[in-house]
Design a protein around this motif. Structure first.
Motif, PDB file in Angstrom:
ATOM      1  N   VAL A  12      69.700  37.430  48.726  1.00 53.98           N
ATOM      2  CA  VAL A  12      70.837  36.706  47.672  1.00 53.98           C
ATOM      3  C   VAL A  12      69.923  35.264  46.958  1.00 53.98           C
ATOM      4  O   VAL A  12      70.065  35.170  45.890  1.00 53.98           O
ATOM      5  N   LYS A  13      69.249  34.647  47.939  1.00 51.52           N
ATOM      6  CA  LYS A  13      68.404  33.403  47.366  1.00 51.52           C
ATOM      7  C   LYS A  13      67.325  34.067  46.455  1.00 51.52           C
ATOM      8  O   LYS A  13      67.154  33.387  45.365  1.00 51.52           O
ATOM      9  N   GLU A  14      66.539  35.079  46.902  1.00 57.18           N
ATOM     10  CA  GLU A  14      65.469  35.589  45.993  1.00 57.18           C
ATOM     11  C   GLU A  14      66.055  35.961  44.658  1.00 57.18           C
ATOM     12  O   GLU A  14      65.550  35.630  43.697  1.00 57.18           O
ATOM     13  N   GLN A  15      67.337  36.944  44.623  1.00 58.54           N
ATOM     14  CA  GLN A  15      67.750  37.205  43.271  1.00 58.54           C
ATOM     15  C   GLN A  15      68.252  36.050  42.432  1.00 58.54           C
ATOM     16  O   GLN A  15      68.016  36.023  41.384  1.00 58.54           O
ATOM     17  N   TRP A  16      68.631  35.142  43.367  1.00 54.21           N
ATOM     18  CA  TRP A  16      69.214  34.052  42.508  1.00 54.21           C
ATOM     19  C   TRP A  16      68.224  33.120  41.897  1.00 54.21           C
ATOM     20  O   TRP A  16      68.132  33.059  40.610  1.00 54.21           O
ATOM     21  N   HIS A  17      67.040  33.050  42.574  1.00 55.87           N
ATOM     22  CA  HIS A  17      65.890  32.570  41.845  1.00 55.87           C
ATOM     23  C   HIS A  17      65.439  33.179  40.688  1.00 55.87           C
ATOM     24  O   HIS A  17      64.605  32.812  39.812  1.00 55.87           O
ATOM     25  N   LEU A  18      65.453  34.659  40.675  1.00 56.63           N
ATOM     26  CA  LEU A  18      64.954  35.592  39.635  1.00 56.63           C
ATOM     27  C   LEU A  18      65.738  35.314  38.514  1.00 56.63           C
ATOM     28  O   LEU A  18      65.472  35.368  37.193  1.00 56.63           O
ATOM     29  N   TRP A  19      67.200  35.035  38.595  1.00 59.82           N
ATOM     30  CA  TRP A  19      68.022  34.858  37.601  1.00 59.82           C
ATOM     31  C   TRP A  19      67.777  33.270  37.125  1.00 59.82           C
ATOM     32  O   TRP A  19      67.812  32.982  35.821  1.00 59.82           O
ATOM     33  N   LEU A  20      67.467  32.389  37.857  1.00 56.34           N
ATOM     34  CA  LEU A  20      67.015  30.902  37.363  1.00 56.34           C
ATOM     35  C   LEU A  20      65.945  30.920  36.476  1.00 56.34           C
ATOM     36  O   LEU A  20      65.869  30.402  35.418  1.00 56.34           O
ATOM     37  N   ARG A  21      64.978  31.906  36.830  1.00 52.88           N
ATOM     38  CA  ARG A  21      63.873  32.170  35.901  1.00 52.88           C
ATOM     39  C   ARG A  21      64.242  32.614  34.520  1.00 52.88           C
ATOM     40  O   ARG A  21      63.652  32.240  33.463  1.00 52.88           O
ATOM     41  N   TRP A  22      65.138  33.741  34.542  1.00 53.00           N
ATOM     42  CA  TRP A  22      65.699  34.120  33.380  1.00 53.00           C
ATOM     43  C   TRP A  22      66.348  32.879  32.528  1.00 53.00           C
ATOM     44  O   TRP A  22      66.200  32.835  31.213  1.00 53.00           O
ATOM     45  N   ARG A  23      67.304  32.229  33.199  1.00 49.85           N
ATOM     46  CA  ARG A  23      68.027  31.075  32.557  1.00 49.85           C
ATOM     47  C   ARG A  23      67.041  29.960  32.198  1.00 49.85           C
ATOM     48  O   ARG A  23      67.092  29.567  31.019  1.00 49.85           O
ATOM     49  N   SER A  24      66.085  29.695  32.806  1.00 48.21           N
ATOM     50  CA  SER A  24      64.962  28.566  32.158  1.00 48.21           C
ATOM     51  C   SER A  24      64.401  29.080  31.015  1.00 48.21           C
ATOM     52  O   SER A  24      64.340  28.247  29.979  1.00 48.21           O
ATOM     53  N   ALA A  25      63.992  30.405  31.009  1.00 50.26           N
ATOM     54  CA  ALA A  25      63.413  30.989  29.583  1.00 50.26           C
ATOM     55  C   ALA A  25      64.332  30.867  28.680  1.00 50.26           C
ATOM     56  O   ALA A  25      64.085  30.573  27.560  1.00 50.26           O
ATOM     57  N   HIS A  26      65.520  31.274  29.034  1.00 49.13           N
ATOM     58  CA  HIS A  26      66.708  31.345  27.882  1.00 49.13           C
ATOM     59  C   HIS A  26      66.719  29.903  27.325  1.00 49.13           C
ATOM     60  O   HIS A  26      66.900  29.677  26.152  1.00 49.13           O
ATOM     61  N   ASP A  27      67.014  28.917  28.167  1.00 50.43           N
ATOM     62  CA  ASP A  27      67.033  27.553  27.802  1.00 50.43           C
ATOM     63  C   ASP A  27      66.017  26.820  27.143  1.00 50.43           C
ATOM     64  O   ASP A  27      66.111  26.057  26.135  1.00 50.43           O
ATOM     65  N   ASP A  28      64.735  27.613  27.369  1.00 46.49           N
ATOM     66  CA  ASP A  28      63.578  27.154  26.802  1.00 46.49           C
ATOM     67  C   ASP A  28      63.306  27.743  25.257  1.00 46.49           C
ATOM     68  O   ASP A  28      62.162  27.339  24.839  1.00 46.49           O
ATOM     69  N   GLY A  29      63.952  28.873  25.165  1.00 45.51           N
ATOM     70  CA  GLY A  29      63.797  29.620  24.028  1.00 45.51           C
ATOM     71  C   GLY A  29      62.617  30.688  24.064  1.00 45.51           C
ATOM     72  O   GLY A  29      62.002  30.944  22.891  1.00 45.51           O
ATOM     73  N   THR A  30      62.204  30.752  25.349  1.00 45.49           N
ATOM     74  CA  THR A  30      61.068  31.755  25.378  1.00 45.49           C
ATOM     75  C   THR A  30      61.359  33.083  25.835  1.00 45.49           C
ATOM     76  O   THR A  30      60.284  33.937  26.388  1.00 45.49           O
TER      77      THR A  30
END
Length: 103
Positions: A12-30
């Motif tokens: 669960v934690k690993e999958q959450w961290h993968l989503w956080l990477r997507w969210r960070s790229a989304h927020d950064d516009g990358t």
């Protein structure tokens, strides 16, 4: 709330961290054209590998579950700046809750 294994918690934690990477790229516009919610393209295979374990962890075992009330503090979408406190529901209809770890 229902107990989960250490393996399930790790997944669960690993999958959450993968989503956080997507969210960070989304927020950064990358985000790249091949990146689709909920994960970056380069993380998709691992995200999907974790899905079976995570889905099993999210199933509630009625025989072992307890009812609790979640009190969230902070902005739930703020990338890790949220805390949760678990307490007995106001109706008092559940057994006492000892220490319940949270993510």
């Amino acid at each position: 709330m229902s107990p989960i294994s250490d393996e399930q918690l790790s997944a669960v934690k690993e999958q959450w961290h993968l989503w956080l990477r997507w969210r960070s790229a989304h927020d950064d516009g990358t985000l790249k054209p091949e990146d689709h919610h909920p994960t970056l393209a380069k993380d998709r295979k691992r995200y999907e590998e974790l899905a079976t374990v995570v889905e099993a962890a999210l199933k509630v075992d009625d025989a072992k579950s307890i009812r609790v009330k979640a009190d969230f503090r902070g902005d739930i979408l703020s990338m890790g700046k949220t805390a949760v406190r678990w307490t007995e529901p106001d109706d008092g209809g559940t057994p006492p809750i000892s220490a319940i770890p949270h993510l």
